[in-house]
Write an enzyme that holds these catalytic residues in place. Structure first.
Site, PDB file in Angstrom:
ATOM      1  N   LYS A  80       0.993  -1.146   0.028  1.00 13.39           N
ATOM      2  CA  LYS A  80      -0.021   0.071   0.139  1.00 13.39           C
ATOM      3  C   LYS A  80       0.788   1.270  -0.170  1.00 13.39           C
ATOM      4  O   LYS A  80       2.051   1.491   0.426  1.00 13.39           O
ATOM      5  CB  LYS A  80      -0.850  -0.039   1.170  1.00 13.39           C
ATOM      6  CG  LYS A  80      -1.824   0.999   1.459  1.00 13.39           C
ATOM      7  CD  LYS A  80      -2.666   0.698   2.569  1.00 13.39           C
ATOM      8  CE  LYS A  80      -3.633   1.788   2.955  1.00 13.39           C
ATOM      9  NZ  LYS A  80      -4.917   1.498   3.930  1.00 13.39           N
ATOM     10  N   SER A 115      -9.532   1.702   2.851  1.00 11.09           N
ATOM     11  CA  SER A 115      -8.780   2.748   1.919  1.00 11.09           C
ATOM     12  C   SER A 115      -7.692   2.063   1.167  1.00 11.09           C
ATOM     13  O   SER A 115      -6.915   2.498   0.371  1.00 11.09           O
ATOM     14  CB  SER A 115      -8.119   3.573   2.984  1.00 11.09           C
ATOM     15  OG  SER A 115      -7.214   2.825   3.752  1.00 11.09           O
ATOM     16  N   SER A 146      -9.787  -0.885   6.760  1.00 15.78           N
ATOM     17  CA  SER A 146      -9.246  -0.772   5.332  1.00 15.78           C
ATOM     18  C   SER A 146      -8.495  -1.742   4.529  1.00 15.78           C
ATOM     19  O   SER A 146      -8.268  -1.912   3.424  1.00 15.78           O
ATOM     20  CB  SER A 146      -7.844   0.173   5.394  1.00 15.78           C
ATOM     21  OG  SER A 146      -8.547   1.564   5.555  1.00 15.78           O
TER      22      SER A 146
END
Ligand code: GLN
Length: 453
Positions: free
Chosen positions: A55, A130, A154
């Site tokens: 990420k 997210s 997330s």
């Protein structure tokens, strides 16, 4: 047991997988925007390993790491996050790139970023957030694992919306060193993969103590089997159709192997408010360092008025980040801190105590989200509070630092639905076993209707 990692390692000519990989990714990325930084140097000849992504809030030395924010555009970390060092040292994986995300982790649908990621199954739909790009990459790439991060859901949310396994470990089992913080008391680095076995291998690779992160202190991970599944009545009341009936069908199928009961919770359905109060208070503190001087958007002209200088830098935050800075700063202010922050930490304690006693007896199971995947145009019309309410199932385990896993269980209108299973602290391995069993029961085959690479 299904393992794409083992399949890859057993391949006669893994070079075939690499040929055209980068150009295929670049093509797909134009529509789905899941990769923000691509390692164009990756090759089987040079690396000889399974690709992994991180990420975009996890630092990789020399690769642009923006945390989905304009504020960090062009930032090239001079060091690797501990998870990156560990995964490199394992000799099994090679770095493919960084994945799209909501700015600094603020979001549930992946829309709070410069160019939002789009669902792997249909690009009119949200990817979830997210860790939007991590989930899309996992759904798109056959041989790959994703390292992602969760503060309040997330990993669970995007994994569910893209039909992959998303695992969030016990708080403190994986080092956060080199993670661009959202909320330090909540952030956990975890993984996504196409099956439970691969998620377990990835977790084993990144977990363990780290002298750079003193909160990373959970060394022993157990595997206490549970035969009871608890469904929380007050939470289930928030689920809408088609999720409600699909989830009932899931429980029917699990009923043969598990003892399922619906129980009341006094406090778990109250988790959204304390979560957002604590998360925003911590986030506003963490974002204070992006002043354009030491950190963040670099303002060359220092010969200016104080306010102009900082405004020029901080204007680069997106709308949701600004909202959280304003609310978080207010929440921490002297006059109201007892009313909000102290109360929120008390409620957090109550949620942890209640969940801990339930989890001693069995797993907590729920859908990952109360609604089916929304279209991008519909999700972008939601108000902030409507958005936050979507985290009703994912926030309680995250507030308590309890390990949880999301797995796909049904498809609705061609898009996957995911369920979430929670267990007690440091019992993470039990989650992988449960999902592996489910994969066999479901005759799980990774489904993808767009063609994969
Ligand atoms: N939707 C939650 C939030 O915006 C969760 C985000 C996360 O886990 N990083 O805070």
């Amino acid at each position: 047991m299904k393992s794409y990692i083992n399949e890859f390692l057993g391949m006669e000519k893994p070079t075939d997988y690499y040929s055209g990989l980068l150009s295929d990714i670049e093509k797909l990325n134009k529509e789905h925007h899941f990769i923000t930084t691509l390692n164009k140097d990756i090759s089987y000849e040079k690396d000889g390993r399974l690709p992994f992504t991180v990420k975009a809030n996890i630092c990789v030395k020399g690769f642009e790491t923006t945390a989905g924010s304009k504020m960090l555009r062009g930032y090239l970390p001079p060091f690797n996050a501990t998870v990156v060092d560990k995964i490199n040292a394992s000799g099994r994986f090679s770095f493919l790139g960084e994945t799209n995300m909501d700015e600094f982790g603020f979001g549930t649908f992946g829309l709070n970023t410069e160019v939002p990621a789009r669902n792997a199954f249909d690009n009119d739909y949200v990817a979830g957030g997210s860790s939007s790009g991590a989930a899309v990459a996992t759904a798109m790439l056959k041989y790959h694992v994703a390292i992602a991060e969760s503060t309040g859901g997330s990993i669970a949310t995007p994994a569910a919306l893209n039909g992959v396994v998303g695992f969030t470990p016990t708080y403190g089992a994986v080092s956060r060193y080199g993670l661009i913080d959202y909320a330090n008391s909540l952030d956990k680095i975890g993984v996504m993969a196409r099956c439970a076995e691969d998620a377990k291998v990835a977790f084993d690779t990144i977990r363990g103590r780290d002298r750079y992160d003193t909160t990373c202190s959970v060394e022993t991970i157990g595997n206490k089997k549970r035969k009871k599944l608890f469904v929380i009545k007050e939470l289930m009341e928030k689920a809408e159709e088609p999720v409600k009936s699909a989830f009932e069908r899931l429980l029917d199928r699990l009923g043969g192997n598990y003892e399922i009961s619906e129980i009341d919770s006094k406090i778990m359905d109250k988790a959204i408010a304390p979560y957002y109060i604590i998360a925003m208070a911590e986030a506003s503190t963490n974002l204070a360092k992006y002043d354009g001087y030491k950190y963040g958007f670099q303002n060359e002209d220092t010969n200016r008025k104080y306010n102009d200088f900082f405004t020029d830098a901080r204007i680069n935050f997106g709308a949701e980040a600004k909202r959280r800075i304003i609310l978080g700063t207010f929440i921490r202010s002297e006059s109201v801190k007892d009313k909000y922050y102290s109360k929120a930490t008390q409620v957090r304690g109550m949620i942890i105590r209640e969940m801990r006693s339930i989890l001693e007896e069995g797993f907590i199971i729920s859908p990952a989200l109360p609604i089916a995947t929304p279209k991008i145009e519909n999700a972008s019309k939601l108000t902030p509070t409507q958005n936050y309410a979507m985290d009703i199932f994912t926030v309680p385990p995250n507030l308590g630092g309890f390990p949880h896993i999301t797995f796909p269980y049904e498809y609705h209108d061609g898009l996957p639905l995911g369920a979430q299973l929670v267990t007690g602290h440091a019992n993470d391995y039990a989650l992988f076993d449960f999902v592996s069993e489910w994969e066999e029961l479901f005759e799980y085959r990774f489904r993808h209707n767009l063609g994969e690479i």
